[in-house]
Design a protein around this motif. Sequence first.
Motif, PDB file in Angstrom:
ATOM      1  N   VAL A  27       0.866  -1.176   0.000  1.00  0.00           N
ATOM      2  CA  VAL A  27       0.000   0.000   0.000  1.00  0.00           C
ATOM      3  C   VAL A  27       0.905   1.229   0.000  1.00  0.00           C
ATOM      4  CG1 VAL A  27      -1.751   1.292   1.288  1.00  0.00           C
ATOM      5  CG2 VAL A  27      -1.821  -1.214   1.254  1.00  0.00           C
ATOM      6  N   VAL A  29       0.918   5.549   0.034  1.00  0.00           N
ATOM      7  CA  VAL A  29       0.207   6.806   0.233  1.00  0.00           C
ATOM      8  C   VAL A  29       1.251   7.902   0.135  1.00  0.00           C
ATOM      9  CG1 VAL A  29      -1.219   8.165   1.801  1.00  0.00           C
ATOM     10  CG2 VAL A  29      -1.495   5.683   1.735  1.00  0.00           C
ATOM     11  N   ALA A  38      -8.084   9.976   1.674  1.00  0.00           N
ATOM     12  CA  ALA A  38      -8.424   8.559   1.586  1.00  0.00           C
ATOM     13  C   ALA A  38      -9.296   8.120   2.761  1.00  0.00           C
ATOM     14  CB  ALA A  38      -7.153   7.714   1.523  1.00  0.00           C
ATOM     15  N   ALA A  90      -8.619   3.415  -3.311  1.00  0.00           N
ATOM     16  CA  ALA A  90      -7.288   3.512  -3.943  1.00  0.00           C
ATOM     17  C   ALA A  90      -7.417   3.795  -5.435  1.00  0.00           C
ATOM     18  CB  ALA A  90      -6.497   2.230  -3.699  1.00  0.00           C
ATOM     19  N   PHE A  96      -2.761   7.272  -3.806  1.00  0.00           N
ATOM     20  CA  PHE A  96      -3.082   6.140  -2.927  1.00  0.00           C
ATOM     21  C   PHE A  96      -3.103   4.919  -3.836  1.00  0.00           C
ATOM     22  CE2 PHE A  96      -6.806   4.154  -0.305  1.00  0.00           C
ATOM     23  CZ  PHE A  96      -5.949   3.254   0.284  1.00  0.00           C
ATOM     24  N   ARG A  97      -2.077   4.068  -3.724  1.00  0.00           N
ATOM     25  CA  ARG A  97      -1.902   2.959  -4.660  1.00  0.00           C
ATOM     26  C   ARG A  97      -1.792   1.617  -3.949  1.00  0.00           C
ATOM     27  NH1 ARG A  97       0.934   7.140  -5.924  1.00  0.00           N
ATOM     28  NH2 ARG A  97       2.804   6.479  -4.836  1.00  0.00           N
ATOM     29  N   LEU A  98      -2.201   0.586  -4.670  1.00  0.00           N
ATOM     30  CA  LEU A  98      -2.066  -0.794  -4.218  1.00  0.00           C
ATOM     31  C   LEU A  98      -1.117  -1.489  -5.185  1.00  0.00           C
ATOM     32  CD1 LEU A  98      -5.841  -1.420  -3.482  1.00  0.00           C
ATOM     33  CD2 LEU A  98      -4.059  -0.774  -1.854  1.00  0.00           C
ATOM     34  N   ALA A 105      -4.778  -4.915  -1.495  1.00  0.00           N
ATOM     35  CA  ALA A 105      -6.090  -4.473  -1.019  1.00  0.00           C
ATOM     36  C   ALA A 105      -6.534  -5.300   0.176  1.00  0.00           C
ATOM     37  CB  ALA A 105      -7.123  -4.562  -2.142  1.00  0.00           C
TER      38      ALA A 105
END
Length: 142
Positions: A27, A29, A38, A90, A96-98, A105
């Motif tokens: 994750v 941010v 988020a 996300a 904000f990435r996965l 997730a």
Amino acid sequence: MGSLVWLLQWPIRAIVLLIVAWLPLGVEVDSFGIALLAAVVIGLLGTLLIWPLKALMALPWAITSLGGIITPISWLYNWAITVILFGLAAWLIQGFRLKQGLLSAVLGAVVYAVLSAVILRALGLNVDFTRVSAAMSGVAAG
């Protein structure tokens, strides 16, 4: 009082999201500001989408959990909804990435929900373990 509690929870949940991003879960941010956004989006999505997601999952949930009798199955659906909300947030928020998709997730949503519940309870801001579990328990009762 409810809105005051929500306002107090918002920055705490943002800090929790930064902790989740610091852990090796995939994750990412970009900043505290993104974490604040988020946290709001996850909360709003939970509020706006809980009923449609519950409706979508009601029949499979009722069949697999025998109408809520098999509690671990109900918990699985609660977590599935939590993961969907986390992943959707996300997807919506730049910064904000996965990194590992579904795996990030799942791991991120579980850690976020658990840490949020523990920290908020420790601070005296009593909340349900997840908003989803509270909502899904309403399905079991209704």
